[in-house]
Design an enzyme around this catalytic site. Structure first.
Site, PDB file in Angstrom:
ATOM      1  N   CYS A 133       2.604  -6.569   4.686  1.00 22.49           N
ATOM      2  CA  CYS A 133       3.632  -7.596   4.787  1.00 22.49           C
ATOM      3  C   CYS A 133       3.513  -8.590   3.650  1.00 22.49           C
ATOM      4  CB  CYS A 133       3.488  -8.330   6.122  1.00 22.49           C
ATOM      5  SG  CYS A 133       1.889  -9.128   6.340  1.00 22.49           S
ATOM      6  N   CYS A 134       4.499  -9.467   3.572  1.00 18.20           N
ATOM      7  CA  CYS A 134       4.466 -10.510   2.562  1.00 18.20           C
ATOM      8  C   CYS A 134       3.631 -11.683   3.076  1.00 18.20           C
ATOM      9  CB  CYS A 134       5.892 -10.965   2.249  1.00 18.20           C
ATOM     10  SG  CYS A 134       6.949  -9.642   1.646  1.00 18.20           S
ATOM     11  N   GLY A 135       3.545 -12.713   2.259  1.00 18.67           N
ATOM     12  CA  GLY A 135       2.857 -13.920   2.703  1.00 18.67           C
ATOM     13  C   GLY A 135       1.360 -13.803   2.528  1.00 18.67           C
TER      14      GLY A 135
END
Length: 266
Positions: free
Chosen positions: A107-109
């Site tokens: 995922c991003c972040g």
């Protein structure tokens, strides 16, 4: 023919605005891979199980564990169990002050920890002044997107491509945008490709982590259909990287080091 390692087919229920249908849908394959280095567990990443050897080599190089492939003594992948075993010629334990065992998510972040010592050691300042035209930027992004058949099938993959000014050389897909870049990096290491005059085309947001990885690969220009972040642009200014974002249709934004874009400097 569909690559079963990239996607799996699943029966789903779809509402098309008028009716409810049972249909077959292609779903991006998600695969956990745990890497052991010199017998020590180093990281578990979630990835698309294609080009795993390139992924691991690129990941280890970007993490500063290796600089050259001849530092690897042996390399084994147990794909059935999701394990990779890398033995280095240097048998010393990993330096836990600059690396930590961590979970690398897709995922991003906050999927990756940032500002480890190895980032400072392995990031490269790009001095090459290779130029590219606006039309070439647009054409490279268009070519990468058109060639991304796995993305069109699943809608769940990121793409990264190594390019010259004129042509796309190699493209890799993965559920993790960092993984896609690592696969490209691994390909470059395997094939001893000179990188200072190359361009990276990328499908995702240009975050600070992505920018650092492009720097570690050694490319001076990154193209994306998406946006950059402020920290990414600060790093790009410092590391001499030209960032071009929001390449959509016949439009684009140049954020850093515009001297490499021909129409701007001519």
């Amino acid at each position: 023919m569909k690559d079963n390692s990239v996607m799996k087919n699943k029966r789903i229920i779809r509402y098309d605005g008028k009716s409810i249908l049972e249909v077959d849908d292609d779903i991006a394959n998600e695969f956990p891979l745990t890497i052991f280095v010199n017998g020590e567990e180093f990281a578990t990443m979630v990835c698309t199980p294609t080009y795993l050897e390139e992924l691991i080599k690129g990941f280890l190089a970007s993490e500063g564990i290796i600089r050259f492939l001849d530092e690897i003594d042996s390399f084994t992948i147990d794909e059935d169990r999701g394990f990779a075993y890398v033995e280095l010629k240097n048998k010393q334990s990993l330096n836990t002050d600059s690396h930590s065992k961590r979970f690398i998510g897709s995922c991003c972040g906050k999927s990756r920890q940032f500002y480890f010592q190895n980032d400072a050691k392995t990031a490269k300042t790009i001095m090459k002044k290779t130029k590219i035209s606006v039309d070439q930027c647009i054409d490279l992004m268009k070519t990468m997107q058109e060639d991304s058949t796995d993305f069109h099938s699943t809608g769940g993959l990121h793409n990264a491509a190594l390019c010259t000014r004129e042509n796309l050389l190699v493209s890799r897909s993965d559920i993790g945008r960092h993984n896609a870049l690592d696969k490209v990096y691994g390909y470059c290491l395997d094939n001893r490709i000179p990188l200072a005059d190359k361009v990276i085309a990328f499908s995702g947001r240009i975050s600070s982590e992505v920018l650092l990885k492009v720097s570690k690969i050694g490319a001076g220009i990154i193209l994306s259909k998406s946006a950059p972040t402020t920290l990414a642009l600060d790093l790009a200014e410092d590391l001499g990287i030209t960032t071009v974002g929001f390449i959509r249709g016949n439009r684009l934004n140049v954020y850093t080091h515009p001297e490499r874009i021909e129409e701007i400097t001519d």
